[in-house]
Write an enzyme that holds these catalytic residues in place. Structure first.
Site, short mmCIF file in Angstrom:
data_model
loop_
_atom_site.label_atom_id
_atom_site.label_comp_id
_atom_site.label_asym_id
_atom_site.label_seq_id
_atom_site.Cartn_x
_atom_site.Cartn_y
_atom_site.Cartn_z
N ASP A 11 36.01 39.14 39.18
CA ASP A 11 37.44 38.94 39.43
C ASP A 11 37.80 39.31 40.87
OD1 ASP A 11 40.23 38.90 39.25
OD2 ASP A 11 40.21 39.65 37.20
N HIS A 13 41.10 39.16 42.27
CA HIS A 13 42.55 39.24 42.47
C HIS A 13 42.90 40.46 43.33
CE1 HIS A 13 42.55 36.35 39.17
NE2 HIS A 13 43.74 36.00 39.64
#
Lengths: 135, 393
Positions: A11, A13
């Site tokens: 991930d 983000h």
């Protein structure tokens, strides 16, 4: 109190990660931010090296399960983790999923606090309440 | 630039370089290194003052190191990285929580490194450490962990050297002091080895380990070769194989000053460890396909011929790439699909031609990475790479 945080697995983000760091610091926590793309083993190791009180893992891309299901196995390797609070938050499933299904699943993996699609401040309020009650 | 004489003492060759040329000589193992050098290169040695002669060496085997740390991702990884980049050989790493169940090495360890936790943490280490160290045979011991435990450890461990923590309070690596300590220890070790010690008769400068010098060379490599980033430098020598690599080739959270790291494969040398190389090759699942690709059979391992030596060298290239590829997930994984250049140096460049190296790397890329695109291959056939770094402060 010391918190190790970061975004798990594949991930990336980064904005969410930065917001979590800022919010934790604003609440007076000492933050060790491992950033995005962090493996579960690295989180655990960072908790050991910093003697952190809390591990707060975030996951936004819905793929947390694949990266977090071995928490209990890793926890069992270190004796010094028994007082650490393990928290997971963000978007914890791909597509539609019910909170009542997700939360028990991740608690079964070894997390004390699990927040699926809950806003950051609510999650951190709950964390503070939990820590206070634990004392 | 001032003309200087540069000398690299390897386990099989020594190389002597100045502004005009580079000479390479096979070492005569019946002679002291200094005598051998004087005998073969007296003309050139006489031309230079002691302060214009710079020497590096990988011939003394390096220091053997044991590292004790509290986690794999931070303290152990950081100390391992610093030790490798200082030119040190690591014989083992121990996760502190497993120390009671860890076998104590019987060999003499040159240096033990103890590390773990940021400075605000304390009470990490206890009697388990002292019990283990009591069983261990070592010459030097250094502590580079949390500040709070240093007093307790120094009271309980004789001759403990205490240096600043290698993990700063942001969980980033602080490599400077430990790197300097290990480099100086290597220097002291050289001073104690008769063969190398005598070389101070021809130089006033510190003799460094060759891997340390090669690491200093890497940021300058483009002044000598057309190398595109990211790249790896593979040094397949007589006893060991070293890989120096751009850190962009790994997924890592380590924040450090250098853009390059180093790995050492002690059992992938070609001359001194021929058996271990053959053992590694025979245990590789692709070995028969590889031998067939090279147009030879297993019998080549028993042969003593140029062809056999070339095959071993090609196998060494394949095995070292295999070991750091995604096909070997238990080891460090370099993103070889992003690799732009492979630079080869060491004894291998004396044996293999450009097309033979290209052929084996092409085979590796096709077979293991399923790619027909391979990196640019550069052979440092003249053994020049080390000359870039040796005079850098």
């Amino acid at each position: 109190m010391k918190v190790v945080t970061g975004v798990v697995g594949n991930d990336i983000h980064v904005v969410a990660n930065r917001l979590i760091e800022i919010s934790l610091q604003a609440r007076g926590f000492e933050v060790f931010n491992l950033g995005v793309n962090t493996y579960l083993e690295e989180f655990i190791d960072a908790v050991i090296e910093t003697n952190a009180d809390i591990l707060l893992i975030s996951s936004l891309n819905g793929e947390a399960e694949g990266w977090c299901r071995e928490l209990n196995i890793l926890k069992s390797k270190y004796k010094s983790l028994k007082d650490v609070v393990f928290m997971l938050g963000g978007n914890l499933a791909v597509g539609e999923a019910k909170t009542e299904d997700i939360v028990p699943k991740f608690k079964n993996y070894g997390f004390d606090l699990v927040f699926h699609q809950v806003d950051l401040n609510t999650g951190l309020d709950e964390l503070e309440k939990y820590v206070k009650a634990k004392k | 630039m001032k003309n200087r004489l540069l000398i690299d003492i390897g386990s099989t060759y020594f190389k002597v370089s100045d502004a005009e040329n580079i000479q390479q000589h096979f070492r005569d193992f019946n002679k002291d290194i200094y005598d051998d050098l004087k005998y073969k290169c007296s003309d050139i040695l006489e031309k230079y003052n002691k302060d214009d002669v710079y020497i590096c060496s990988s011939a003394n085997g390096g220091l053997s190191t044991l590292i004790i740390g509290i986690t794999n991702s931070f303290s152990l990884k950081y100390a391992t990285n610093i030790a490798f980049n200082s030119g040190i050989n690591i014989i083992d790493t121990i996760l502190y929580q497993d120390i009671e169940n860890t076998t104590v090495p019987s060999d003499l360890i040159d240096v033990v490194i103890i590390t773990g936790a940021i400075d605000s943490v304390s009470d990490i280490f206890d009697e388990k450490l002292f019990n283990y160290l009591n069983e261990l045979n070592y010459s030097n011991i250094v502590y580079v962990g949390n500040k709070n435990d240093s007093k307790y450890l120094s009271e309980n461990i004789e001759n403990l050297v205490i240096l600043p923590n290698i993990i700063n309070n942001k969980l980033q690596v602080n490599e400077l002091q430990l790197k300097e300590y290990l480099t100086n220890l290597y220097q002291a070790d050289i001073m104690g080895k008769e063969d190398i010690k005598n070389l101070y008769a021809i130089t006033d400068n510190q003799i460094y380990s060759t891997p340390y010098i090669v690491n200093k060379t890497l940021p300058l490599i483009n002044t000598m070769f057309k190398v595109a980033d990211p790249f790896i430098l593979v040094d397949i020598g007589g006893a060991t194989t070293d890989i120096h690599y751009s850190t962009t080739l790994i997924n890592d959270n380590m924040v450090k000053d250098s853009e390059y790291d180093r790995l050492v494969f002690k059992k992938l040398g070609v001359f001194k460890s021929k058996e271990s190389l053959i053992f590694a090759a025979k245990n590789n699942e692709f070995v028969y396909e590889l031998l067939s690709f090279l147009n030879v059979t297993e019998h080549i391992f028993e042969e003593q011929s140029d062809k056999a030596l070339k095959t071993l060298m090609q196998l060494a290239i394949f095995l070292v790439l295999y070991k750091v590829s995604k096909a070997h997930p238990l080891y460090i994984n370099l993103k070889l699909d992003l690799l732009k250049s492979v630079v080869l140096t060491g004894g291998i460049t004396k044996v293999l031609k450009q097309e033979e190296v290209e052929s084996i790397i092409g085979f590796f890329y096709k077979k293991i990475l399923s790619s027909s695109v391979k990196p640019n291959i550069i052979l440092d056939s003249n053994y020049e790479i080390w000359t870039l770094g040796i005079t850098q402060k």
